[in-house]
Design a protein around this motif. Structure first.
Motif, PDB file in Angstrom:
ATOM      1  N   THR A   1       7.121  41.732  38.614  1.00  0.00           N
ATOM      2  CA  THR A   1       6.201  40.732  39.166  1.00  0.00           C
ATOM      3  C   THR A   1       6.687  40.237  40.521  1.00  0.00           C
ATOM      4  OG1 THR A   1       5.604  40.014  36.933  1.00  0.00           O
ATOM      5  CG2 THR A   1       5.056  38.525  38.735  1.00  0.00           C
ATOM      6  N   TRP A   2       8.004  39.998  40.588  1.00  0.00           N
ATOM      7  CA  TRP A   2       8.589  39.561  41.865  1.00  0.00           C
ATOM      8  C   TRP A   2       8.381  40.632  42.939  1.00  0.00           C
ATOM      9  CZ3 TRP A   2      11.300  35.462  44.096  1.00  0.00           C
ATOM     10  CH2 TRP A   2      11.930  35.754  45.305  1.00  0.00           C
ATOM     11  N   THR A   3       8.667  41.865  42.599  1.00  0.00           N
ATOM     12  CA  THR A   3       8.561  42.962  43.570  1.00  0.00           C
ATOM     13  C   THR A   3       7.142  43.108  44.088  1.00  0.00           C
ATOM     14  OG1 THR A   3      10.367  44.129  42.451  1.00  0.00           O
ATOM     15  CG2 THR A   3       8.987  45.424  43.944  1.00  0.00           C
ATOM     16  N   LEU A   4       6.163  43.074  43.180  1.00  0.00           N
ATOM     17  CA  LEU A   4       4.769  43.229  43.587  1.00  0.00           C
ATOM     18  C   LEU A   4       4.291  42.048  44.433  1.00  0.00           C
ATOM     19  CD1 LEU A   4       3.226  44.636  40.274  1.00  0.00           C
ATOM     20  CD2 LEU A   4       3.602  45.878  42.406  1.00  0.00           C
ATOM     21  N   THR A   5       4.724  40.851  44.050  1.00  0.00           N
ATOM     22  CA  THR A   5       4.308  39.655  44.798  1.00  0.00           C
ATOM     23  C   THR A   5       4.958  39.613  46.175  1.00  0.00           C
ATOM     24  OG1 THR A   5       4.051  38.412  42.735  1.00  0.00           O
ATOM     25  CG2 THR A   5       4.202  37.132  44.762  1.00  0.00           C
ATOM     26  N   TYR A   6       6.265  39.904  46.220  1.00  0.00           N
ATOM     27  CA  TYR A   6       7.000  39.772  47.474  1.00  0.00           C
ATOM     28  C   TYR A   6       6.618  40.846  48.489  1.00  0.00           C
ATOM     29  CZ  TYR A   6      10.799  38.394  50.544  1.00  0.00           C
ATOM     30  OH  TYR A   6      11.521  37.934  51.622  1.00  0.00           O
ATOM     31  N   LYS A   7       6.020  41.932  48.019  1.00  0.00           N
ATOM     32  CA  LYS A   7       5.549  42.968  48.951  1.00  0.00           C
ATOM     33  C   LYS A   7       4.541  42.409  49.942  1.00  0.00           C
ATOM     34  CE  LYS A   7       6.121  47.333  46.424  1.00  0.00           C
ATOM     35  NZ  LYS A   7       5.409  48.443  45.754  1.00  0.00           N
ATOM     36  N   ARG A   8       3.817  41.403  49.533  1.00  0.00           N
ATOM     37  CA  ARG A   8       2.782  40.821  50.394  1.00  0.00           C
ATOM     38  C   ARG A   8       3.366  39.907  51.478  1.00  0.00           C
ATOM     39  NH1 ARG A   8      -1.257  43.224  51.464  1.00  0.00           N
ATOM     40  NH2 ARG A   8      -2.024  41.276  52.345  1.00  0.00           N
ATOM     41  N   ARG A   9       4.681  39.678  51.465  1.00  0.00           N
ATOM     42  CA  ARG A   9       5.266  38.832  52.511  1.00  0.00           C
ATOM     43  C   ARG A   9       5.085  39.444  53.900  1.00  0.00           C
ATOM     44  NH1 ARG A   9       8.696  37.904  56.135  1.00  0.00           N
ATOM     45  NH2 ARG A   9       9.383  40.073  56.066  1.00  0.00           N
ATOM     46  N   THR A  10       5.041  40.769  53.963  1.00  0.00           N
ATOM     47  CA  THR A  10       4.902  41.429  55.265  1.00  0.00           C
ATOM     48  C   THR A  10       3.532  41.182  55.893  1.00  0.00           C
ATOM     49  OG1 THR A  10       4.268  43.475  54.111  1.00  0.00           O
ATOM     50  CG2 THR A  10       6.574  43.234  54.738  1.00  0.00           C
ATOM     51  N   SER A  11       2.618  40.537  55.168  1.00  0.00           N
ATOM     52  CA  SER A  11       1.315  40.217  55.760  1.00  0.00           C
ATOM     53  C   SER A  11       1.480  39.304  56.969  1.00  0.00           C
ATOM     54  CB  SER A  11       0.416  39.553  54.713  1.00  0.00           C
ATOM     55  OG  SER A  11       0.949  38.306  54.304  1.00  0.00           O
ATOM     56  N   ILE A  12       2.471  38.407  56.931  1.00  0.00           N
ATOM     57  CA  ILE A  12       2.686  37.515  58.064  1.00  0.00           C
ATOM     58  C   ILE A  12       3.205  38.294  59.260  1.00  0.00           C
ATOM     59  CG2 ILE A  12       5.021  36.903  57.288  1.00  0.00           C
ATOM     60  CD1 ILE A  12       2.515  34.622  59.146  1.00  0.00           C
ATOM     61  N   GLU A  13       3.992  39.347  59.020  1.00  0.00           N
ATOM     62  CA  GLU A  13       4.481  40.192  60.109  1.00  0.00           C
ATOM     63  C   GLU A  13       3.310  40.925  60.772  1.00  0.00           C
ATOM     64  OE1 GLU A  13       7.551  40.050  60.906  1.00  0.00           O
ATOM     65  OE2 GLU A  13       8.674  39.431  59.116  1.00  0.00           O
ATOM     66  N   ARG A  14       2.392  41.432  59.961  1.00  0.00           N
ATOM     67  CA  ARG A  14       1.243  42.137  60.516  1.00  0.00           C
ATOM     68  C   ARG A  14       0.306  41.173  61.251  1.00  0.00           C
ATOM     69  NH1 ARG A  14       2.032  44.712  55.546  1.00  0.00           N
ATOM     70  NH2 ARG A  14       0.538  43.358  54.492  1.00  0.00           N
ATOM     71  N   SER A  15       0.180  39.967  60.733  1.00  0.00           N
ATOM     72  CA  SER A  15      -0.659  38.972  61.399  1.00  0.00           C
ATOM     73  C   SER A  15      -0.083  38.612  62.773  1.00  0.00           C
ATOM     74  CB  SER A  15      -0.775  37.718  60.529  1.00  0.00           C
ATOM     75  OG  SER A  15      -1.562  36.729  61.159  1.00  0.00           O
ATOM     76  N   ASN A  16       1.242  38.399  62.831  1.00  0.00           N
ATOM     77  CA  ASN A  16       1.890  38.096  64.107  1.00  0.00           C
ATOM     78  C   ASN A  16       1.780  39.269  65.079  1.00  0.00           C
ATOM     79  OD1 ASN A  16       2.601  35.584  63.160  1.00  0.00           O
ATOM     80  ND2 ASN A  16       4.701  36.147  62.649  1.00  0.00           N
ATOM     81  N   LYS A  17       1.851  40.494  64.545  1.00  0.00           N
ATOM     82  CA  LYS A  17       1.709  41.676  65.399  1.00  0.00           C
ATOM     83  C   LYS A  17       0.320  41.725  66.017  1.00  0.00           C
ATOM     84  CE  LYS A  17       0.081  46.103  65.708  1.00  0.00           C
ATOM     85  NZ  LYS A  17      -1.306  46.584  65.491  1.00  0.00           N
ATOM     86  N   ARG A  18      -0.694  41.382  65.225  1.00  0.00           N
ATOM     87  CA  ARG A  18      -2.064  41.378  65.743  1.00  0.00           C
ATOM     88  C   ARG A  18      -2.188  40.398  66.921  1.00  0.00           C
ATOM     89  NH1 ARG A  18      -6.462  43.494  65.642  1.00  0.00           N
ATOM     90  NH2 ARG A  18      -7.803  42.012  64.587  1.00  0.00           N
ATOM     91  N   GLU A  19      -1.559  39.255  66.811  1.00  0.00           N
ATOM     92  CA  GLU A  19      -1.657  38.236  67.855  1.00  0.00           C
ATOM     93  C   GLU A  19      -0.884  38.632  69.108  1.00  0.00           C
ATOM     94  OE1 GLU A  19      -0.094  35.114  65.555  1.00  0.00           O
ATOM     95  OE2 GLU A  19      -1.809  35.097  64.193  1.00  0.00           O
ATOM     96  N   LYS A  20       0.337  39.139  68.921  1.00  0.00           N
ATOM     97  CA  LYS A  20       1.213  39.394  70.058  1.00  0.00           C
ATOM     98  C   LYS A  20       0.979  40.755  70.706  1.00  0.00           C
ATOM     99  CE  LYS A  20       5.418  37.909  69.989  1.00  0.00           C
ATOM    100  NZ  LYS A  20       6.828  37.710  69.650  1.00  0.00           N
ATOM    101  N   VAL A  21       0.579  41.753  69.929  1.00  0.00           N
ATOM    102  CA  VAL A  21       0.410  43.103  70.462  1.00  0.00           C
ATOM    103  C   VAL A  21      -1.070  43.409  70.737  1.00  0.00           C
ATOM    104  CG1 VAL A  21       0.798  45.565  70.039  1.00  0.00           C
ATOM    105  CG2 VAL A  21       2.498  43.895  69.292  1.00  0.00           C
ATOM    106  N   ASP A  22      -1.908  43.259  69.715  1.00  0.00           N
ATOM    107  CA  ASP A  22      -3.326  43.608  69.876  1.00  0.00           C
ATOM    108  C   ASP A  22      -4.055  42.649  70.816  1.00  0.00           C
ATOM    109  OD1 ASP A  22      -2.590  45.468  68.046  1.00  0.00           O
ATOM    110  OD2 ASP A  22      -3.825  44.722  66.407  1.00  0.00           O
TER     111      ASP A  22
END
Length: 496
Positions: free
Chosen positions: A429-450
């Motif tokens: 459960t921890w592994t599956l839930t914590y996988k979604r933490r990288t969503s903030i990295e992708r969101s920041n990438k969209r703002e700074k790169v895209d």
């Protein structure tokens, strides 16, 4: 004079009329890559902006530009040409009739550069463009130590996180007006609410969010001018105050680029369960601010303002692995999912012959990691079993329990919120839930790169907040378009 509300339907009729007039069988043409942008603005209703900003306009005077069209034009600027400035964008509105029409302006009747900056002043709603005064005391330059790759700059006060959390737990936090509140209210009512209604943020009854900080470089070096005439008198060193062009910025370490920078530390909170990694709340902090320090202030402010759902879990990286943050989230009834920042490789001893690993997993007397066997919510404890007794028979040759069930051990979250979270770090459960933490990295990438966030040529906190919030609006518009683009053919609607 107060602005007149132009409904979204009226805007759509205006776009149809103007596109048929200028782009139907003439010299001008619309290429295939233009249709996504046209569709994004077609489905985005900004008419509430006029009502929202109505109180910033006088009853007398000439008729103002439509606030919804001004905001729409700035969003179009970010969607198409985010690397240029407002002056060049006005040139683009004159040069490309399509941009003027999509903004809501007739070709040839384009607002000037000053009109845009007057509109930004109304968006901001504050008297001052910065939080701190421009005149500040001169700081002594210190030699900066270059850190290792991936290493975060430590807080100046090692115990600041614990002090901030203890202060909050003792005295609470009274909601105070922040400079970005006006923008967040509009963003929440017109964008977050629409995305939530469409199911793009996840389950609002069990809402998961992720947080992380990212460097926002605004200039290569700090800029300031002297307020005295010591230099003219031949005095090379003086301690008089200086006039700073960016008083809210300072210098910090960028661990990804491995260099120091001048600007802000942008702390972002996003919806972790969103399939489009949609942002929720931004907070500009000084560049020298540590992630953990920024989180304490940002999370408290966000919970005081977010009204669309109940925050159930918070996903953070190892930079937030501080006991005070666990206590803060426990007080807020939020389950933390935080990666451990290893402090030691040694096991922790207990009152029995069981030890605790640095990851919070009980170790049996023969050195085996015990297996998770569920959480007892009534007693707020987690149960662990002997890993060799979990099968059909106990295969342990040196048994430490006479029970056929095997040795059991209980860990209580109240004993150590950091090592014994409600959901064990060793569980699926921890592994599956914590996988979604990288969503903030992708969101920041969209703002700074895209969307080229750092390409803004701004010198005030006002303009940086407006740029950040409008880029976040564009991210939500992109998500709406991805969900609705197959629902209708806009080309047929306009030119049928």
């Amino acid at each position: 004079m107060k602005p007149i509300v132009i409904t979204h339907e009226s805007y759509q009729n205006f776009v149809i009329e103007q596109l048929q007039k200028h782009y139907s069988g003439g010299i001008l043409t619309i290429v295939s890559t233009d249709w996504p942008t046209i569709t994004k603005l077609w489905i985005t209703d900004l008419s509430y902006a006029t009502t929202w900003l109505s109180n910033t306009y006088s009853l007398k005077g000439p008729a103002p530009r439509d606030p919804a069209s001004m905001l729409r034009s700035y969003l179009l600027f970010l969607l198409t040409n985010p690397t240029i400035g407002i002056t060049k964008w006005v040139d683009e509105l004159h040069r490309v009739p399509l941009y003027a029409i999509l903004s809501g302006f007739e070709p040839g009747d384009i607002p000037g550069v000053g009109t845009f900056y007057d509109f930004f002043r109304r968006l901001w709603g504050q008297e001052k463009d910065n939080i701190k005064p421009k005149i500040q005391q001169k700081h002594k330059r210190r030699k900066k130590k270059k850190l290792k790759k991936g290493e975060k700059q430590a807080p100046k006060d090692p115990g600041i996180v614990e002090k901030l959390v203890n202060r909050f737990l003792r005295y609470g936090s009274k909601k105070r007006l922040l400079p970005g509140d006006r923008l967040f209210d509009f963003f929440q009512s017109q964008f977050l609410a629409v995305s939530a209604k469409s199911g793009l943020l996840g389950d609002l009854n069990s809402f998961g969010v992720a947080g992380d900080g990212t460097p926002l470089e605004t200039s290569r070096y700090p800029r300031s001018k002297s307020t005295c005439n010591c230099s003219a008198q031949g005095i090379t060193k003086c301690n008089h105050p200086r006039l700073c062009s960016q008083p809210d910025c300072n210098s910090g370490w960028d661990s990804s680029r491995e260099r120091y920078f001048n600007g802000y530390h942008l702390y972002m909170i996003s919806a972790s369960d969103s399939p489009y990694d949609l942002p929720l709340y931004p907070r500009l902090q000084p560049a020298s601010r540590h992630d953990a320090v920024s989180f304490v202030a940002s999370s408290i402010e966000f919970l005081e303002r977010f009204s669309l759902g109940t925050i159930d879990k918070m996903l953070l990286d190892a930079a937030h692995d501080a006991e005070a943050i666990y206590e803060l989230l426990h007080h807020q009834n939020i389950e933390p999912f935080i990666d451990l920042n290893p402090r030691t490789k040694k096991n922790y001893s207990t009152k029995s012959d069981i030890q605790i690993s640095p990851e919070g997993i009980p170790i049996c007397p023969i050195g085996k990691k015990m297996k998770s066997n569920g959480y007892d919510a009534s007693q707020n404890r987690h149960k662990w079993r002997c890993p060799l007794a979990c099968g059909t028979k106990n295969t342990c040759k040196s048994t430490c329990s006479t029970a056929k069930y095997g040795r059991t051990f209980h860990t209580f979250s109240k004993d150590n919120l950091r090592l014994f979270p409600k959901t064990p770090r060793s569980s699926d459960t921890w592994t599956l839930t914590y996988k979604r933490r990288t969503s903030i990295e992708r969101s920041n990438k969209r703002e700074k790169v895209d969307y080229h966030l750092e390409a803004g040529r701004h010198r005030s906190t006002k303009m940086w907040y407006i740029r950040v919030y409008c880029i976040m609006m564009c991210q939500h518009i992109d998500a709406w378009y991805s969900k609705q683009r197959k629902a209708f053919n806009l080309s047929e609607i306009i030119f049928s």
